[in-house]
Enzyme design. Structure first.
Site, PDB file in Angstrom:
ATOM      1  N   SER A   1     -17.840  26.018 -24.886  1.00  0.00           N
ATOM      2  CA  SER A   1     -16.869  25.339 -24.970  1.00  0.00           C
ATOM      3  C   SER A   1     -16.662  23.482 -23.683  1.00  0.00           C
ATOM      4  CB  SER A   1     -15.750  26.053 -25.021  1.00  0.00           C
ATOM      5  OG  SER A   1     -14.234  25.253 -24.912  1.00  0.00           O
ATOM      6  N   THR A   2     -15.392  23.162 -24.333  1.00  0.00           N
ATOM      7  CA  THR A   2     -15.182  22.420 -23.053  1.00  0.00           C
ATOM      8  C   THR A   2     -14.210  22.417 -22.626  1.00  0.00           C
ATOM      9  OG1 THR A   2     -14.928  19.914 -24.548  1.00  0.00           O
ATOM     10  CG2 THR A   2     -13.344  20.154 -23.058  1.00  0.00           C
ATOM     11  N   ASN A   3     -13.686  23.880 -22.994  1.00  0.00           N
ATOM     12  CA  ASN A   3     -12.009  24.254 -21.795  1.00  0.00           C
ATOM     13  C   ASN A   3     -12.727  25.267 -20.445  1.00  0.00           C
ATOM     14  OD1 ASN A   3     -10.636  23.688 -23.048  1.00  0.00           O
ATOM     15  ND2 ASN A   3     -10.503  25.363 -24.367  1.00  0.00           N
TER      16      ASN A   3
ATOM     17  N   THR B   1     -12.193  16.919 -24.200  1.00  0.00           N
ATOM     18  CA  THR B   1     -12.832  17.012 -25.362  1.00  0.00           C
ATOM     19  C   THR B   1     -13.758  16.193 -25.483  1.00  0.00           C
ATOM     20  OG1 THR B   1     -11.825  19.002 -26.452  1.00  0.00           O
ATOM     21  CG2 THR B   1     -13.402  17.954 -27.215  1.00  0.00           C
TER      22      THR B   1
ATOM     23  N   LYS C   1       0.424 -17.531  12.640  1.00  0.00           N
ATOM     24  CA  LYS C   1       0.013 -16.307  12.218  1.00  0.00           C
ATOM     25  C   LYS C   1      -0.767 -15.574  12.064  1.00  0.00           C
ATOM     26  CE  LYS C   1       4.105 -13.852  10.117  1.00  0.00           C
ATOM     27  NZ  LYS C   1       3.439 -12.342   9.715  1.00  0.00           N
TER      28      LYS C   1
ATOM     29  N   SER D   1      -0.240 -16.220   7.630  1.00  0.00           N
ATOM     30  CA  SER D   1       0.543 -16.917   6.371  1.00  0.00           C
ATOM     31  C   SER D   1      -0.034 -18.035   5.485  1.00  0.00           C
ATOM     32  CB  SER D   1       2.033 -17.281   6.926  1.00  0.00           C
ATOM     33  OG  SER D   1       2.454 -18.502   7.303  1.00  0.00           O
ATOM     34  N   SER D   2       0.649 -18.878   4.701  1.00  0.00           N
ATOM     35  CA  SER D   2       0.925 -19.792   4.437  1.00  0.00           C
ATOM     36  C   SER D   2       1.633 -21.162   4.613  1.00  0.00           C
ATOM     37  CB  SER D   2       0.807 -20.146   2.974  1.00  0.00           C
ATOM     38  OG  SER D   2       1.694 -19.037   2.621  1.00  0.00           O
TER      39      SER D   2
END
Length: 463
Positions: free
Chosen positions: A139-141, A100, A323, A317-318
């Site tokens: 309707s919303t529905n 709604t 890598k 990689s740190s």
């Protein structure tokens, strides 16, 4: 700066610049859940505007909406369809009320755009009303689920285009790698030879299968309950309205939408969404399996399979210099897991429907749209940043074939199962190659051995 608007619960301040109104404001206050507002999914907004435009045209044609109001509503919808005002569709994607709040967000934005066009201030609903005029005969529905279905139709081409482009990228690699012999594997063990082109061709084929299936499921989503209003009985709507509005909607959205035969059933049934979500899960599973294979085939570079190279995208990689990780396939794997999780959420939401309505439809809409967006982005990323740049390590592929115990399978018809089993076992124990042992024992002459070991003879059926 604010303006005051009134609804069932009383007065509430709304930002003066906002095109939404009081009911949207209440939803903003109530539902601060995902942080993902409606405007994150533009195709859903287009679907809402198209439904409202179709309703206005049908109501005017039936004599229930004055021409001036119809024209103003249609103009407002057209501006939204053209991409304007999307930032005023602000309600959270997950919300109570069976959608709604979403429907009223659309009604209020359209009403206020129309009011300004007619020369009135925002919120002057005595001149044109979000419920009485924009939401007339709805309707919303029925409006909300119809808008979701339209949004999915509008998203179809993007998803299929991304899928087809990825399939074609794998197909191009299949052609590029068609003469590169390598070992096939089952259960992560050496099996029999194949070509790298056959492996990539299989990726292309499995993705291509889903293009037609997705199209078939989209057809299920063309059935709408427009005109059913609250529960499918059509209360407060002209009996001619549903068919007429659906015809207008088909013209507006460019897809052949059709009115459900049983509007009561169609108002509560979420079966088409469950099927379509299952299709997105199937595609996600396939993509994840392919990415698992790409990561395995490129593993190494020195101590893994090392049969292909994925294009490097970033340092890996740190702490480990040099890598480089398979970050693109890894990201696609994670997208796949999210889509699989979305499918479970959709399944549970569909099951939770009670009696004449499923109030969990906002979650269904959110997760289906999210899955489609994730899949499209993931497939584009995988194609652009990985697949098109893959190269083959030809020498590595050939070396693994020559070292493999799996070669014995190609010799089995010529030396017999018992000899083949013995040779394989001895190769494993001694570390010698299969061909070396066959030659030592004189089991086959060189001419026949050379014929058997031709790549073309090992990778397809032969007499």
């Amino acid at each position: 700066m604010f303006r005051q608007e009134k609804d069932l619960l009383g007065y509430l301040d709304v930002p003066a610049s906002a095109y939404y109104g009081v009911q949207t404001q209440r939803a903003l206050d109530n539902f601060q859940l995902t942080g993902v507002p409606l405007y994150h999914f533009p195709k859903l907004i287009l679907g809402l505007a198209m439904v409202k435009k179709a309703a206005a045209l049908a109501n005017a044609e039936l004599g229930h909406l004055p021409a001036a109001k119809k024209d103003a509503i249609v103009l407002a919808c057209d501006r939204i369809i053209a991409g304007e005002f999307h930032d005023h569709f602000v309600v959270d994607m997950i919300q109570g009320g069976a959608g709604t709040s979403t429907n009223m967000n659309a009604n209020e934005v359209i009403a206020n755009i129309a009011l300004e066009h007619l020369g009135h201030a925002k919120g002057a609903y005595g001149q044109l009303h979000p419920n009485n005029d924009v939401n007339l005969s709805q309707s919303t529905n029925d409006a909300y689920p119809t808008a979701i279905r339209v949004g999915l139709q509008l998203s179809h081409a993007e998803l299929v285009d991304s899928l087809a482009a990825l399939r074609d990228a794998f197909g191009a690699k299949a052609g590029e790698f068609k003469d590169i012999i390598k070992m096939g594997r089952t259960q992560l063990q050496d099996a029999v030879p194949m070509t790298l082109g056959q492996e990539f061709g299989a990726f292309a084929t499995t993705l291509g299968e889903d293009i037609e299936r997705i199209e078939g499921l989209y057809d299920l989503l063309r059935e709408v309950n427009l005109g059913g209003t609250a529960i499918g009985t059509g209360i407060n709507a002209d009996p001619r309205y549903g068919a007429l509005a659906t015809a207008h909607l088909s013209d507006i959205c460019g897809h052949p939408m059709r009115l459900a035969k049983d509007l009561i059933e169609a108002t509560s049934d979420m079966g088409a969404f469950v099927l379509f979500s299952g299709m997105t899960k199937r595609l996600a599973v396939k993509l994840s399996k392919i990415c698992n294979d790409l990561r395995l085939l490129s593993s190494g570079p020195r101590t893994g399979f090392g049969e292909i190279n994925l294009p490097a995208q970033q340092p890996g990689s740190s702490i480990m210099p040099g890598k480089v990780n398979p970050v693109i396939p890894e990201a696609v794997n994670q997208v796949a897991y999210q889509v699989i999780g979305n499918d479970l959420a959709i399944t549970l939401a569909a099951e939770a429907g009670q009696l004449q309505l499923n109030v969990m439809e906002p979650l269904i809409a959110y997760k289906i749209l999210e899955s489609m967006r994730l899949l499209r982005r993931a497939m584009d990323m995988l194609r652009e940043r990985c697949v098109v740049g893959i190269s083959a390590n030809v020498e590595r592929c050939e070396a693994l074939v020559n070292q493999s115990i799996g070669l014995i399978t190609a010799l089995n018809p010529h030396i017999g199962y018992d000899n083949a089993t013995r040779i394989a076992k001895e190769a494993l124990v001694t570390g010698k190659g299969v061909l070396e042992l066959v030659r030592e024992e004189g089991l086959l002459d060189e001419a026949l051995l050379a014929e058997i070991l031709k790549p073309a003879n090992m990778v397809r059926p032969r007499i």
